[in-house]
Design a protein around this motif. Structure first.
Motif, PDB file in Angstrom:
ATOM      1  N   MET C  10       0.831  -1.199   0.000  1.00 47.66           N
ATOM      2  CA  MET C  10       0.000   0.000   0.000  1.00 47.66           C
ATOM      3  C   MET C  10       0.865   1.248   0.000  1.00 47.66           C
ATOM      4  N   SER C  11       1.991   1.169   0.662  1.00 48.44           N
ATOM      5  CA  SER C  11       2.902   2.308   0.667  1.00 48.44           C
ATOM      6  C   SER C  11       3.486   2.508  -0.741  1.00 48.44           C
ATOM      7  N   ARG C  12       3.784   1.410  -1.440  1.00 51.56           N
ATOM      8  CA  ARG C  12       4.266   1.535  -2.833  1.00 51.56           C
ATOM      9  C   ARG C  12       3.234   2.259  -3.693  1.00 51.56           C
ATOM     10  N   ARG C  13       1.955   1.920  -3.506  1.00 48.60           N
ATOM     11  CA  ARG C  13       0.897   2.534  -4.293  1.00 48.60           C
ATOM     12  C   ARG C  13       0.872   4.047  -4.086  1.00 48.60           C
ATOM     13  N   ARG C  14       1.006   4.474  -2.804  1.00 46.70           N
ATOM     14  CA  ARG C  14       0.967   5.904  -2.507  1.00 46.70           C
ATOM     15  C   ARG C  14       2.167   6.625  -3.081  1.00 46.70           C
ATOM     16  N   SER C  15       3.352   6.006  -2.868  1.00 47.03           N
ATOM     17  CA  SER C  15       4.562   6.745  -3.197  1.00 47.03           C
ATOM     18  C   SER C  15       4.785   6.811  -4.700  1.00 47.03           C
ATOM     19  N   GLY C  16       4.004   6.014  -5.474  1.00 48.27           N
ATOM     20  CA  GLY C  16       4.160   6.035  -6.929  1.00 48.27           C
ATOM     21  C   GLY C  16       4.082   7.440  -7.484  1.00 48.27           C
ATOM     22  N   ALA C  17       3.182   8.230  -6.905  1.00 53.00           N
ATOM     23  CA  ALA C  17       2.914   9.548  -7.493  1.00 53.00           C
ATOM     24  C   ALA C  17       3.607  10.677  -6.732  1.00 53.00           C
ATOM     25  N   LYS C  18       4.607  10.309  -5.894  1.00 51.08           N
ATOM     26  CA  LYS C  18       5.247  11.310  -5.045  1.00 51.08           C
ATOM     27  C   LYS C  18       5.797  12.475  -5.879  1.00 51.08           C
ATOM     28  N   GLY C  19       5.556  13.670  -5.404  1.00 50.02           N
ATOM     29  CA  GLY C  19       6.102  14.824  -6.082  1.00 50.02           C
ATOM     30  C   GLY C  19       5.233  15.320  -7.227  1.00 50.02           C
ATOM     31  N   ALA C 233      -2.639   0.568 -21.672  1.00 50.72           N
ATOM     32  CA  ALA C 233      -2.658   2.002 -21.967  1.00 50.72           C
ATOM     33  C   ALA C 233      -3.430   2.702 -20.852  1.00 50.72           C
ATOM     34  N   VAL C 234      -2.780   3.708 -20.239  1.00 50.71           N
ATOM     35  CA  VAL C 234      -3.413   4.486 -19.172  1.00 50.71           C
ATOM     36  C   VAL C 234      -3.695   5.884 -19.711  1.00 50.71           C
ATOM     37  N   LYS C 235      -4.937   6.285 -19.635  1.00 42.10           N
ATOM     38  CA  LYS C 235      -5.274   7.607 -20.174  1.00 42.10           C
ATOM     39  C   LYS C 235      -4.766   8.703 -19.229  1.00 42.10           C
ATOM     40  N   PRO C 236      -4.645   9.918 -19.717  1.00 39.81           N
ATOM     41  CA  PRO C 236      -4.258  11.014 -18.825  1.00 39.81           C
ATOM     42  C   PRO C 236      -5.371  11.278 -17.825  1.00 39.81           C
ATOM     43  N   PRO C 237      -5.019  11.629 -16.565  1.00 39.05           N
ATOM     44  CA  PRO C 237      -6.054  11.930 -15.567  1.00 39.05           C
ATOM     45  C   PRO C 237      -7.003  13.007 -16.090  1.00 39.05           C
ATOM     46  N   SER C 238      -8.274  12.830 -15.805  1.00 39.73           N
ATOM     47  CA  SER C 238      -9.281  13.773 -16.289  1.00 39.73           C
ATOM     48  C   SER C 238      -9.303  15.062 -15.484  1.00 39.73           C
ATOM     49  N   SER C 239      -8.921  14.974 -14.214  1.00 36.55           N
ATOM     50  CA  SER C 239      -8.897  16.189 -13.383  1.00 36.55           C
ATOM     51  C   SER C 239      -7.633  16.978 -13.671  1.00 36.55           C
ATOM     52  N   ILE C 240      -7.818  18.168 -14.208  1.00 37.63           N
ATOM     53  CA  ILE C 240      -6.656  19.013 -14.493  1.00 37.63           C
ATOM     54  C   ILE C 240      -6.922  20.411 -13.967  1.00 37.63           C
ATOM     55  N   GLY C 241      -5.856  21.136 -13.747  1.00 38.65           N
ATOM     56  CA  GLY C 241      -5.979  22.486 -13.196  1.00 38.65           C
ATOM     57  C   GLY C 241      -6.500  23.489 -14.224  1.00 38.65           C
ATOM     58  N   LYS C 242      -6.161  23.222 -15.489  1.00 40.93           N
ATOM     59  CA  LYS C 242      -6.616  24.080 -16.596  1.00 40.93           C
ATOM     60  C   LYS C 242      -8.131  24.215 -16.593  1.00 40.93           C
ATOM     61  N   LEU C 257     -15.587  25.339 -16.465  1.00 40.70           N
ATOM     62  CA  LEU C 257     -15.482  24.589 -15.218  1.00 40.70           C
ATOM     63  C   LEU C 257     -14.035  24.614 -14.770  1.00 40.70           C
ATOM     64  N   GLU C 258     -13.834  24.900 -13.486  1.00 43.62           N
ATOM     65  CA  GLU C 258     -12.489  24.783 -12.924  1.00 43.62           C
ATOM     66  C   GLU C 258     -12.543  23.691 -11.868  1.00 43.62           C
ATOM     67  N   VAL C 259     -11.860  22.589 -12.127  1.00 42.03           N
ATOM     68  CA  VAL C 259     -11.875  21.480 -11.172  1.00 42.03           C
ATOM     69  C   VAL C 259     -10.883  21.778 -10.064  1.00 42.03           C
ATOM     70  N   LYS C 260     -11.432  22.122  -8.896  1.00 39.90           N
ATOM     71  CA  LYS C 260     -10.550  22.394  -7.750  1.00 39.90           C
ATOM     72  C   LYS C 260     -10.087  21.091  -7.138  1.00 39.90           C
ATOM     73  N   GLY C 261      -9.348  21.207  -6.082  1.00 41.93           N
ATOM     74  CA  GLY C 261      -8.920  20.013  -5.359  1.00 41.93           C
ATOM     75  C   GLY C 261      -7.541  19.594  -5.792  1.00 41.93           C
ATOM     76  N   ARG C 262      -7.247  18.309  -5.551  1.00 41.59           N
ATOM     77  CA  ARG C 262      -5.895  17.810  -5.721  1.00 41.59           C
ATOM     78  C   ARG C 262      -5.813  16.981  -6.990  1.00 41.59           C
ATOM     79  N   HIS C 263      -4.824  17.238  -7.811  1.00 34.57           N
ATOM     80  CA  HIS C 263      -4.735  16.521  -9.088  1.00 34.57           C
ATOM     81  C   HIS C 263      -3.428  15.764  -9.214  1.00 34.57           C
ATOM     82  N   ASP C 264      -3.521  14.532  -9.725  1.00 31.76           N
ATOM     83  CA  ASP C 264      -2.322  13.793 -10.137  1.00 31.76           C
ATOM     84  C   ASP C 264      -2.019  14.187 -11.583  1.00 31.76           C
ATOM     85  N   ALA C 265      -0.762  14.490 -11.873  1.00 32.74           N
ATOM     86  CA  ALA C 265      -0.417  14.833 -13.257  1.00 32.74           C
ATOM     87  C   ALA C 265      -0.319  13.585 -14.136  1.00 32.74           C
ATOM     88  N   CYS C 266      -0.011  12.453 -13.528  1.00 33.19           N
ATOM     89  CA  CYS C 266       0.154  11.220 -14.320  1.00 33.19           C
ATOM     90  C   CYS C 266      -0.232  10.025 -13.460  1.00 33.19           C
TER      91      CYS C 266
END
Lengths: 295, 295, 295, 295
Positions: C10-19, C233-242, C257-266
């Motif tokens: 579970m820690s590996r899953r979290r740290s995948g997107a670190k930074g 194939a993994v699509k780009p996350p749909s939640s973006i800051g743009k 629409l401006e999607v607030k909150g926290r976004h993963d870039a990949c």
């Protein structure tokens, strides 16, 4: 070997009702796939048992006058009148031939050490089975019966509770057999009349052998190493020679009905080999799961 | 509304055994997911019912001396000694709380028009239920019972034979309820003693209403529009205050065992609400399939 | 041991997107059932991972303006407005934590000899993964990626065609992982461009070892003893800051629409450990079936 | 009507490969059960398609020399030498005839409004399909291809995530079709190269219509009201006229093999009608579930 076993068990199913039914069903299965050099190949096994004894005219009046006790009315409603009123399909007692065929393969999976034996222990409420049936034949009526099935030499540990207890898996397939209206394991309904101090089976040794077997070989939904014992209630066949009354869908009135064709006086006579097959199928599934859990 | 219903049925399950058990289980469910604004959302519903009444020391001697009638021995064998001998897990009667919770949702799928009512109709072999149980409590023993469940206003057509007859689907889940050792539909085992001319239910009108209901509302594995009637045999609880004898796995000898802890004198008292829930779950599944077949 | 492994994966899953994500999810699982003395007991394993990072206000505008690329619109329609518009439920990427937990048990069933290794091999169409993601973060945008998974030391014979080919069973569970839009085995889509004489893998010895591995370790839906190779194939996350445009259900108009909150870039960065888990679950199922077939 | 449709789609399957295969398979199905007055009755439908074109001698050398790319080796291992080395069984491409037959019924469940159209869009890596195949025939070789399937007029809401997403259910059955090595939905593998701002499909109105369709008609595992688009990679047929090398199980050496018999140069030509059928079966299942959820 497989081919011979198919023929043998199917012949047992037919001969069960010998002398009590005018039907004649040779039931010789044609093997269409899945057997090569008299062994199953791992591909699906297809058997074809042509119905050589169809008389369409027998059923002509059933289109509009559903027989009491049969599936005619529910099939008409469920399938919105598109059902084949001439009988057959998945309501036919003949489908049990397929269960018997599958049971042949299942018994091979269980192996020769595990034995499954079912027999009719009561008909028309009496242990004097022949007499009960003779009377029914004479009266153009039919009788029900109780069939008991005993499985010996099962390993401890078959059954996958919470939802796939041995009783759950067995009863699911056994209620597919037409005419079954009840099932009980071990002391069954008699257990409901007992005290805990009577019903509890004292464990004698590491093999799990118990002094009594009120549990019918099952604790917590799992086989315990003793004989598995189950009994089923078989209702009397619904098709009888006697005249009956039932709804006529055309007139909307209750009218007299005479069910022509061929009648079994006691379908319970045919149940033992089918019950053994259904039991074998369920237990073979559970045995394969059990084997997969061995380290 | 959903939240209140969870609490109500769970409270019925607890209070079933009031006065006959020293257990005290508040069973207030915490809703962790799947409910929003007091309605289910379409996401999985997760309820958590913490076990607030665990006393580990009660079970300490069970590691080596499997209680007769319980799953201790089979669990030890099946799970190769890794089972949690303190009880609980999927052998615990407490798991029926989850069935009851699922039943609350299933009843909403069935709708208010369809009613499901179960009651204990016999205990210790007698219709005088209170007296049977009082005696069992006094004797530090336990008694079994028979619970009947009646479902009203089901549509014609539920059930998917050959393999998913109403009886198959109901019995499968009902045998998940601990202590059930038999099930019968309609006249059940009594049908085995009847003649066809007695057992056949005469159809009266297009709704499928019959003059009698020996079939228990089911023909050919499909509901026929009459009351669905089933009865289950509940064995006496295996945990009793009386001293018993059973194998000690350490010594390999049969030795005396005193099962400490809290005992229900008649677990059948708790069964009605659980049986209603299991029945509702099976019928809701079949109703959804039925609805999908409507044109 | 089990407990430690749950925490590690579970820690590996979290740290995948670190930074690349401002989210902070400790994800420490509480074991509620099924583990005793740090071993699974045979009872169902229940893990609870409380969501400690919920900010309801982030999602308040989603009730009426479904985010493009998300399940908001389909959930609103499918669940007739009863869905929890605050997110979560079975559409949440957080559900992959449960897959990872199940994968820990599945890997133990497979045993240490069988190794499953997934890695991100491409992001934003480029092998220069870090650069692609850095650019996406800077642009308040997101990128997709390709993850490859290789399984070594599988036995010959896993897979149950016709309907449960290895590819069928694997793809079924793998498409449960959010954002997966394609899967291929061995040479995959490149195989569609090849000639038979190129694609056929020459068998070298009785172990089934082949000179090439265009088949990705699978023939006829069954493992052939070579490395099992799959890519998703993994699509780009749909939640973006743009800022984006989409329908407003209240006005019936397309609005900003401006999607607030926290976004993963990949989100593909988080996929490897989840893909390994899903692969392990499917293969463990097939291995247990395979073991059950051994004589 | 049903009978005619069975014949029509089966004829499409055969004629797909016309001119590229010397096989001649009339494939006229005999309806053995489940059809009455040219309508399905609700009983299981059994079709028999006798294999009229078997030449046992063609396969005689396969017993000991498994063909590269085929299931010969894995079948020999999995079924411990009991497999029918003459081919056929559940590895035969002929089994797709049964998928096509089931697809005929599934299409009727979906209704005429929903259209499913598949076509070969690429062979041997080129859009110039005829030329690619002609060259393969001339070279005694074979080529792969890509088949695209588009479904129009699906309602919003099909799919049952978490575990039964539309992609999961479709890919499960589609990978049963022999020779499929990859599947992608919408932009598929190209999505992995895109940015979120490009890939997100802007929702235009309450029907769910989007400006673009990168998602291929699916969000969160649920149909979104747009065209469902999927593509599959079909590998080149493994049976080729060219000589190949592979293991001889008797000698333990790699030896030359000439696969006699009848070869398709491009099996992808036959895939469209099969892919439509598999797609129809999966979507009909999901549509029935969807209908059951309507209030």
């Amino acid at each position: 070997m497989v081919e011979g076993d198919f023929k043998k068990d199917m012949s047992r199913r037919r001969s069960g009702a010998k002398g009590t039914t005018p039907r004649s069903e040779p039931d010789v299965p044609q093997i269409l796939s899945g057997v090569f050099n008299d062994k199953t190949t791992g591909s699906p096994v297809t058997l074809l048992i042509p119905n050589t004894n169809v008389k369409s005219e027998d059923y002509s009046n059933l289109a509009r006058q559903p027989r009491p006790g049969h599936a005619d009315f529910v099939a008409y409603k469920k399938y919105r009148g598109f059902n084949d009123y001439r009988g057959g399909g998945h309501f036919s007692g003949r489908l049990t031939a397929a269960l018997v065929a599958a049971g042949v393969v299942a018994k091979k999976i269980l192996g020769e050490h595990i034995s499954i034996q079912a027999k009719l222990i009561e008909a028309g409420g009496s242990r004097n089975i022949e007499k009960s049936i003779e009377k029914a034949v004479k009266d153009h009526d039919s009788v029900g019966g109780v069939v008991e099935c005993i499985v010996q030499n099962l390993p401890v540990g078959l059954g996958e509770p919470f939802f796939d207890a041995v009783e759950s898996v067995l009863s699911h397939i056994i209620f597919s057999i037409p005419a079954i209206k009840g099932i009980e394991f071990g002391s069954g309904f008699r257990a409901a009349t007992m005290k805990g101090s009577e019903h509890n089976d004292m464990i004698l040794d590491e093999s799990g052998r118990t002094a009594t077997n009120h549990a019918g070989g099952i604790n917590g939904g799992i086989t315990n190493g003793n004989e598995l014992v189950l009994r089923v209630a078989v209702k009397p066949p619904s098709s009888i020679g006697k005249k009956q009354k039932t709804l006529n869908l055309d007139s909307g009135q209750v009218e007299e009905l005479e069910v022509k064709g061929r009648h079994d006086a006691c379908i319970a006579l045919r149940v033992p080999v089918v019950l053994e097959a259904a039991t074998a199928i369920a237990l073979a599934d559970l045995l394969l799961i059990h084997k997969s859990q061995e380290i």
